[in-house]
Scaffold this motif. Structure first.
Motif, PDB file in Angstrom:
ATOM      1  N   LEU A 136       0.830  -1.206   0.000  1.00 42.60           N
ATOM      2  CA  LEU A 136       0.000   0.000   0.000  1.00 42.60           C
ATOM      3  C   LEU A 136       0.866   1.259   0.000  1.00 42.60           C
ATOM      4  CD1 LEU A 136      -2.813  -0.707   2.650  1.00 42.60           C
ATOM      5  CD2 LEU A 136      -3.136  -0.252   0.224  1.00 42.60           C
ATOM      6  N   PHE A 137       1.858   1.278   0.889  1.00 46.13           N
ATOM      7  CA  PHE A 137       2.669   2.486   0.995  1.00 46.13           C
ATOM      8  C   PHE A 137       3.585   2.650  -0.205  1.00 46.13           C
ATOM      9  CE2 PHE A 137       4.541   6.113   2.757  1.00 46.13           C
ATOM     10  CZ  PHE A 137       3.639   6.562   3.718  1.00 46.13           C
ATOM     11  N   TYR A 138       4.080   1.558  -0.742  1.00 41.17           N
ATOM     12  CA  TYR A 138       4.913   1.621  -1.948  1.00 41.17           C
ATOM     13  C   TYR A 138       4.130   2.289  -3.078  1.00 41.17           C
ATOM     14  CZ  TYR A 138       7.843   0.139  -5.849  1.00 41.17           C
ATOM     15  OH  TYR A 138       8.636   0.138  -6.968  1.00 41.17           O
ATOM     16  N   MET A 139       2.881   1.836  -3.280  1.00 44.54           N
ATOM     17  CA  MET A 139       2.050   2.409  -4.343  1.00 44.54           C
ATOM     18  C   MET A 139       1.762   3.882  -4.070  1.00 44.54           C
ATOM     19  SD  MET A 139      -0.564  -0.662  -5.388  1.00 44.54           S
ATOM     20  CE  MET A 139      -1.197  -0.944  -3.742  1.00 44.54           C
ATOM     21  N   LEU A 140       1.371   4.203  -2.835  1.00 48.22           N
ATOM     22  CA  LEU A 140       1.046   5.577  -2.492  1.00 48.22           C
ATOM     23  C   LEU A 140       2.251   6.493  -2.677  1.00 48.22           C
ATOM     24  CD1 LEU A 140      -0.981   7.637  -1.193  1.00 48.22           C
ATOM     25  CD2 LEU A 140       0.164   7.084   0.972  1.00 48.22           C
ATOM     26  N   GLU A 141       3.379   6.121  -2.078  1.00 50.93           N
ATOM     27  CA  GLU A 141       4.556   6.992  -2.138  1.00 50.93           C
ATOM     28  C   GLU A 141       5.017   7.204  -3.571  1.00 50.93           C
ATOM     29  OE1 GLU A 141       9.158   7.147  -0.527  1.00 50.93           O
ATOM     30  OE2 GLU A 141       7.624   6.253   0.759  1.00 50.93           O
ATOM     31  N   VAL A 177       0.211  14.550   5.575  1.00 48.43           N
ATOM     32  CA  VAL A 177       1.541  14.027   5.240  1.00 48.43           C
ATOM     33  C   VAL A 177       2.250  13.537   6.507  1.00 48.43           C
ATOM     34  CG1 VAL A 177       3.844  14.659   4.381  1.00 48.43           C
ATOM     35  CG2 VAL A 177       1.803  15.326   3.094  1.00 48.43           C
ATOM     36  N   ALA A 178       2.122  14.279   7.603  1.00 45.62           N
ATOM     37  CA  ALA A 178       2.752  13.866   8.866  1.00 45.62           C
ATOM     38  C   ALA A 178       2.170  12.543   9.364  1.00 45.62           C
ATOM     39  CB  ALA A 178       2.587  14.954   9.921  1.00 45.62           C
ATOM     40  N   ARG A 179       0.836  12.380   9.285  1.00 46.12           N
ATOM     41  CA  ARG A 179       0.211  11.113   9.711  1.00 46.12           C
ATOM     42  C   ARG A 179       0.693   9.957   8.848  1.00 46.12           C
ATOM     43  NH1 ARG A 179      -4.723  14.025  10.520  1.00 46.12           N
ATOM     44  NH2 ARG A 179      -5.466  13.333   8.498  1.00 46.12           N
ATOM     45  N   LEU A 180       0.761  10.185   7.548  1.00 46.50           N
ATOM     46  CA  LEU A 180       1.237   9.127   6.650  1.00 46.50           C
ATOM     47  C   LEU A 180       2.700   8.795   6.948  1.00 46.50           C
ATOM     48  CD1 LEU A 180      -0.487  10.261   3.355  1.00 46.50           C
ATOM     49  CD2 LEU A 180      -0.834   8.059   4.509  1.00 46.50           C
ATOM     50  N   ASN A 181       3.481   9.819   7.202  1.00 41.03           N
ATOM     51  CA  ASN A 181       4.901   9.589   7.480  1.00 41.03           C
ATOM     52  C   ASN A 181       5.096   8.814   8.777  1.00 41.03           C
ATOM     53  OD1 ASN A 181       7.436   9.854   6.332  1.00 41.03           O
ATOM     54  ND2 ASN A 181       7.900  11.722   7.450  1.00 41.03           N
ATOM     55  N   GLU A 237      -3.921  -3.373  14.861  1.00 40.77           N
ATOM     56  CA  GLU A 237      -5.159  -3.079  14.132  1.00 40.77           C
ATOM     57  C   GLU A 237      -5.510  -1.589  14.138  1.00 40.77           C
ATOM     58  OE1 GLU A 237      -9.555  -4.991  13.692  1.00 40.77           O
ATOM     59  OE2 GLU A 237      -8.787  -4.739  15.735  1.00 40.77           O
ATOM     60  N   ASP A 238      -5.370  -0.916  15.277  1.00 46.29           N
ATOM     61  CA  ASP A 238      -5.689   0.513  15.336  1.00 46.29           C
ATOM     62  C   ASP A 238      -4.847   1.315  14.357  1.00 46.29           C
ATOM     63  OD1 ASP A 238      -7.448  -0.096  17.329  1.00 46.29           O
ATOM     64  OD2 ASP A 238      -6.307   0.843  18.951  1.00 46.29           O
ATOM     65  N   GLU A 239      -3.555   0.951  14.247  1.00 45.64           N
ATOM     66  CA  GLU A 239      -2.666   1.665  13.340  1.00 45.64           C
ATOM     67  C   GLU A 239      -2.979   1.348  11.879  1.00 45.64           C
ATOM     68  OE1 GLU A 239      -0.743   4.175  14.224  1.00 45.64           O
ATOM     69  OE2 GLU A 239      -1.590   3.784  16.198  1.00 45.64           O
ATOM     70  N   LEU A 278      -3.746   4.157   9.189  1.00 44.24           N
ATOM     71  CA  LEU A 278      -3.046   4.208   7.908  1.00 44.24           C
ATOM     72  C   LEU A 278      -4.046   4.324   6.761  1.00 44.24           C
ATOM     73  CD1 LEU A 278      -0.660   3.905   5.921  1.00 44.24           C
ATOM     74  CD2 LEU A 278      -0.924   1.417   6.175  1.00 44.24           C
ATOM     75  N   LYS A 279      -5.047   3.472   6.769  1.00 47.23           N
ATOM     76  CA  LYS A 279      -6.011   3.480   5.669  1.00 47.23           C
ATOM     77  C   LYS A 279      -6.817   4.773   5.645  1.00 47.23           C
ATOM     78  CE  LYS A 279      -6.073  -1.484   5.121  1.00 47.23           C
ATOM     79  NZ  LYS A 279      -6.849  -2.721   5.161  1.00 47.23           N
ATOM     80  N   LEU A 280      -7.154   5.298   6.815  1.00 51.20           N
ATOM     81  CA  LEU A 280      -7.858   6.576   6.865  1.00 51.20           C
ATOM     82  C   LEU A 280      -6.962   7.714   6.367  1.00 51.20           C
ATOM     83  CD1 LEU A 280      -9.785   6.276  10.251  1.00 51.20           C
ATOM     84  CD2 LEU A 280     -10.747   6.187   7.931  1.00 51.20           C
ATOM     85  N   ALA A 281      -5.673   7.656   6.704  1.00 45.76           N
ATOM     86  CA  ALA A 281      -4.740   8.689   6.245  1.00 45.76           C
ATOM     87  C   ALA A 281      -4.570   8.624   4.723  1.00 45.76           C
ATOM     88  CB  ALA A 281      -3.391   8.541   6.948  1.00 45.76           C
TER      89      ALA A 281
END
Length: 196
Positions: A67-72, A160-164, A178-180, A184-187
């Motif tokens: 997910l993060f690879y695609m987003l970044e 951006v800070a939340r995603l980072n 799970e909370d994180e 992540l998905k909400l961010a």
């Protein structure tokens, strides 16, 4: 109960084999080279020693890495294309990217070169971290503001800070509870909502 677990494992293996076959046939994922496959064999006995719980966690975390690879990389290409369009004849990298960000990219590229690694790219933006992409957007807000019509720069900074923050455990082999995962998905959703 043991037979149920055994049946589940066998079905899972069959499904995984089918998915791997279809993925290869449809070119959904890149095939390994012969050299890479040979090196897999070199480490297989060592990887077999790894605890089952670590393997399960690795499989779970692979989803978030993906997910993060695609987003970044999507954001990286977005930043690059916007700046290429805005400054089509000007060298925006040297004039519109903060000096400390340019230094980081150059240092990263130089370090990899000294270690004998092949260049990952000819493009300096590919040597930056996710947080740097946010810095480039902020320093060129006059160009990007129109692409985020209902967004103040402070809101973009928070997203951006939340995603980072979420990126840290993903990039450094941590584990997301799970909370994180939800955060992540909400961010990620928040990032795309910025341009709506």
């Amino acid at each position: 109960m043991d037979k149920v677990a055994e049946l589940f494992i066998l079905k899972s293996a069959a499904i995984r084999a089918d998915l791997n076959r279809v993925s290869g046939e449809q070119k959904i994922r890149a095939d390994k080279s012969d050299l890479e496959s040979a090196t897999d064999a070199l480490i297989a006995p060592h990887m077999a020693q790894i605890d089952h719980q670590i393997r399960i966690a690795a499989e779970r975390m692979a989803e978030f890495y993906q997910l993060f690879y695609m987003l970044e990389n999507h954001i990286r290409r977005f930043v690059e294309s916007v700046l290429n369009e805005a400054y089509d004849d000007q060298p925006w990298w040297s004039k519109k990217v903060p000096e400390d960000v340019r230094k980081y990219a150059k240092g990263n590229k130089d370090r990899e070169s000294r270690e004998g690694l092949p260049p990952r790219s000819q493009n300096p933006i590919d040597y930056l971290t996710f947080g740097h992409l946010g810095e480039i957007i902020k320093s060129n807000w006059d160009v990007f503001a129109g692409l985020f019509p209902n967004c103040e720069i402070e809101r973009l900074e928070k997203v951006v800070a939340r995603l980072n923050l979420a990126r840290g455990p993903i990039a450094h082999c941590g584990y997301l509870p799970e909370d994180e995962v939800v955060r992540l998905k909400l961010a990620i959703r928040d990032w795309y909502a910025l341009s709506e």
